[in-house]
Design a protein around this motif. Structure first.
Motif, PDB file in Angstrom:
ATOM      1  N   MET A  58     -44.556  -7.725  -5.039  1.00  0.00           N
ATOM      2  CA  MET A  58     -43.247  -7.412  -4.480  1.00  0.00           C
ATOM      3  C   MET A  58     -42.572  -6.312  -5.299  1.00  0.00           C
ATOM      4  SD  MET A  58     -40.138  -9.970  -3.426  1.00  0.00           S
ATOM      5  CE  MET A  58     -39.507 -10.264  -5.074  1.00  0.00           C
ATOM      6  N   GLU A  59     -42.676  -6.410  -6.620  1.00  0.00           N
ATOM      7  CA  GLU A  59     -42.085  -5.383  -7.481  1.00  0.00           C
ATOM      8  C   GLU A  59     -42.750  -4.027  -7.243  1.00  0.00           C
ATOM      9  OE1 GLU A  59     -39.417  -5.524  -9.395  1.00  0.00           O
ATOM     10  OE2 GLU A  59     -39.116  -7.596  -8.737  1.00  0.00           O
ATOM     11  N   ARG A  60     -44.055  -4.042  -6.959  1.00  0.00           N
ATOM     12  CA  ARG A  60     -44.751  -2.783  -6.683  1.00  0.00           C
ATOM     13  C   ARG A  60     -44.204  -2.092  -5.447  1.00  0.00           C
ATOM     14  NH1 ARG A  60     -49.602  -1.212  -8.817  1.00  0.00           N
ATOM     15  NH2 ARG A  60     -49.977  -0.042  -6.912  1.00  0.00           N
ATOM     16  N   MET A  61     -43.710  -2.881  -4.477  1.00  0.00           N
ATOM     17  CA  MET A  61     -43.265  -2.321  -3.198  1.00  0.00           C
ATOM     18  C   MET A  61     -41.768  -2.037  -3.138  1.00  0.00           C
ATOM     19  SD  MET A  61     -45.877  -1.849  -1.208  1.00  0.00           S
ATOM     20  CE  MET A  61     -45.135  -1.718   0.421  1.00  0.00           C
ATOM     21  N   LYS A  62     -40.992  -2.620  -4.039  1.00  0.00           N
ATOM     22  CA  LYS A  62     -39.534  -2.502  -3.927  1.00  0.00           C
ATOM     23  C   LYS A  62     -39.057  -1.056  -3.917  1.00  0.00           C
ATOM     24  CE  LYS A  62     -37.188  -6.720  -5.376  1.00  0.00           C
ATOM     25  NZ  LYS A  62     -36.322  -7.338  -6.392  1.00  0.00           N
ATOM     26  N   TRP A  63     -39.606  -0.250  -4.821  1.00  0.00           N
ATOM     27  CA  TRP A  63     -39.138   1.134  -4.916  1.00  0.00           C
ATOM     28  C   TRP A  63     -39.433   1.910  -3.633  1.00  0.00           C
ATOM     29  CZ3 TRP A  63     -42.254   5.477  -4.547  1.00  0.00           C
ATOM     30  CH2 TRP A  63     -43.637   5.251  -4.582  1.00  0.00           C
ATOM     31  N   ILE A  64     -40.441   1.482  -2.888  1.00  0.00           N
ATOM     32  CA  ILE A  64     -40.745   2.127  -1.607  1.00  0.00           C
ATOM     33  C   ILE A  64     -39.756   1.692  -0.545  1.00  0.00           C
ATOM     34  CG2 ILE A  64     -42.437   2.299   0.259  1.00  0.00           C
ATOM     35  CD1 ILE A  64     -44.639   2.004  -1.802  1.00  0.00           C
ATOM     36  N   MET A  65     -39.593   0.403  -0.387  1.00  0.00           N
ATOM     37  CA  MET A  65     -38.836  -0.126   0.749  1.00  0.00           C
ATOM     38  C   MET A  65     -37.326   0.034   0.596  1.00  0.00           C
ATOM     39  SD  MET A  65     -40.855  -3.539   1.866  1.00  0.00           S
ATOM     40  CE  MET A  65     -42.592  -3.534   2.220  1.00  0.00           C
ATOM     41  N   GLU A  66     -36.838  -0.023  -0.622  1.00  0.00           N
ATOM     42  CA  GLU A  66     -35.392  -0.006  -0.812  1.00  0.00           C
ATOM     43  C   GLU A  66     -34.822   1.405  -0.941  1.00  0.00           C
ATOM     44  OE1 GLU A  66     -34.579  -2.794  -3.944  1.00  0.00           O
ATOM     45  OE2 GLU A  66     -35.081  -4.504  -2.646  1.00  0.00           O
ATOM     46  N   TYR A  67     -35.683   2.383  -0.849  1.00  0.00           N
ATOM     47  CA  TYR A  67     -35.251   3.782  -0.863  1.00  0.00           C
ATOM     48  C   TYR A  67     -34.634   4.146   0.479  1.00  0.00           C
ATOM     49  CZ  TYR A  67     -35.851   8.894  -0.706  1.00  0.00           C
ATOM     50  OH  TYR A  67     -35.661  10.243  -0.570  1.00  0.00           O
ATOM     51  N   ASN A  68     -33.573   4.939   0.443  1.00  0.00           N
ATOM     52  CA  ASN A  68     -32.923   5.417   1.663  1.00  0.00           C
ATOM     53  C   ASN A  68     -32.881   6.939   1.611  1.00  0.00           C
ATOM     54  OD1 ASN A  68     -31.033   6.199   3.679  1.00  0.00           O
ATOM     55  ND2 ASN A  68     -30.149   4.142   3.654  1.00  0.00           N
ATOM     56  N   VAL A  69     -33.720   7.583   2.410  1.00  0.00           N
ATOM     57  CA  VAL A  69     -33.815   9.038   2.369  1.00  0.00           C
ATOM     58  C   VAL A  69     -32.520   9.693   2.830  1.00  0.00           C
ATOM     59  CG1 VAL A  69     -34.816   9.275   4.686  1.00  0.00           C
ATOM     60  CG2 VAL A  69     -35.304  11.008   2.940  1.00  0.00           C
TER      61      VAL A  69
END
Length: 427
Positions: free
Chosen positions: A397-408
């Motif tokens: 989950m920590e590996r994916m957080k920076w991907i999913m919680e980003y807002n372009v």
């Protein structure tokens, strides 16, 4: 000032190209045409997972209801992990970002993206043959020649034509994609073709993790429209020498996948039987997974002009392995970034606009390329029987957080405030 009135030509009408067409409409690019080499708009493959970072953008485009009607209902978990030999439950990743992931057939996603785009902007059977950089006085900066003999002029060319991009080659990149060491089998299973307990299990996203291989099952489609079924994706390590097709994607006997997993758990055997029950010729798609190394420059400027150029987007410039489900999502992010920059740039310096686009997107897409390769290694482990410090629900989950919680959209507003005028912007 911006470039919204320039003649913009998009080469490629797949998911990346069509996502950009939606972004262009949303941002206000006014003079745009899309050229696709196929005879119809379509996507080949199984299911695709659209995560929160891309769903925020698609919802801003007004596509939420269209996508929800075609995708799976909200699932209890982001992903479950099961042992390949015993079928034993190993753990799961909670859904941790909004909007929740949407699991949808690639073709249905393309349908949703295509619906809002005026038909007169879309052109089929237009395979790019060459791209001329014109030097005659009064001529358009670029003329694109298609294999059917037709041409079109452009001020700005956007290459959305995939990992085998012709536009990329026109920019002088002669690099070859690298074989990842894996092939992927893709097919579908109907719930009715499974035993009740296995069908119940596969209403979740389930990953059967085996030695240097794994099978991922995605519940795609919507039960309300009776389109729900299971997308089966099998990632297997195979030497490229065993590949027997001239293309990267071919059809293969289901027994070829079965040979990899014949001693796996009963649930996986049920999946193999379900694949066979639903395939009239006992075959499924098989694709060799290739990826390109990141490149240093994503664009070219027209010599002698500061407001004309060529730029790349999506798999043409930032292809990635599918192990984090981010290929399409990165194209969606890059699409809204580029469309917004073209519309709201404060001056007529396209070189600066392209450079800002690259500076905004390249660090993130380079990192996704790297971490997707790593994720594939984790999912197909040398030691699949045990969780570890790097492979457990919390770590994943920590590996994916920076991907999913980003807002372009937020990133654009923050980093672009000095260079863009958002007075009339929707973002």
């Amino acid at each position: 000032m911006g470039f919204q009135d320039k003649r913009v030509v998009v080469v490629g009408g797949g998911l990346g190209g069509m996502a950009f067409m939606n972004a262009a409409q949303y941002a206000g690019v006014k003079n745009i045409q899309c050229y696709e080499q196929a005879h119809q708009f379509g996507e080949v493959g199984a299911g695709v997972d659209i995560s929160a970072n891309a769903n925020r953008i698609l919802d801003a485009f007004g596509l939420k209801e269209s996508l929800l009607s075609r995708s799976s209902p909200q699932l209890p978990y982001y992903m479950q992990y099961h042992n390949y030999k015993s079928g034993e439950y190993l753990g799961h990743i909670e859904e941790f970002s909004e909007p929740h992931a949407r699991l949808i057939h690639r073709a249905h996603l393309l349908d949703s993206l295509k619906e809002p785009v005026p038909k007169e902007l879309l052109h089929l059977q237009k395979r790019l043959a060459r791209l001329d950089r014109n030097t005659s006085p009064g001529a358009a900066p670029y003329t694109l020649h298609f294999e059917d003999g037709t041409t079109t002029d452009a001020d700005i060319v956007i290459g959305c034509d995939g990992i085998k991009s012709r536009v990329r080659r026109e920019l002088g990149f002669g690099d070859s994609p690298n074989y990842s060491g894996q092939v992927v089998y893709r097919g579908f299973v109907e719930y009715k073709d499974l035993p009740e307990e296995t069908a119940k299990l596969l209403h979740n996203v389930v990953n059967f993790r085996g030695p240097k291989r794994h099978i991922l099952c995605l519940p795609i489609g919507n039960p309300a429209t009776k389109t729900d079924r299971i997308g089966v994706i099998g990632f297997m390590s195979e030497p490229i020498e065993s590949w027997d097709s001239e293309n990267w994607m071919a059809r293969s006997d289901i027994s070829s996948l079965h040979e990899h997993v014949k001693d796996w758990c009963p649930q996986v055997q049920d999946i193999i039987e379900g694949l066979q029950a639903g395939s009239p010729d006992d075959r499924m798609l098989k694709q060799a997974l290739y990826v390109r190394e990141p490149i240093e420059k994503w664009y070219e400027m027209k010599e002698g002009q500061k407001d004309a150029g060529i730029v790349l987007l999506g798999d043409a410039v930032h292809s990635t392995l599918p192990h984090q489900g981010q290929g399409v999502c990165m194209a969606i992010e890059s699409g809204i970034a580029l469309a917004t920059i073209l519309t709201h740039w404060k001056n007529d310096d396209l070189h600066a606009a392209f450079q800002f686009y690259q500076d905004l997107r390249k660090p993130r897409t380079d990192r996704v390329t790297k971490t997707s390769f790593e994720a594939g290694k984790l999912a197909s482990s040398d030691d699949p029987d045990h969780l570890s410090e790097t492979f457990n629900p919390q770590a994943l989950m920590e590996r994916m957080k920076w991907i999913m919680e980003y807002n372009v959209l937020d990133d654009l507003k923050s980093k672009g405030a000095e260079y863009m005028d958002f007075t009339e912007s929707q973002i």
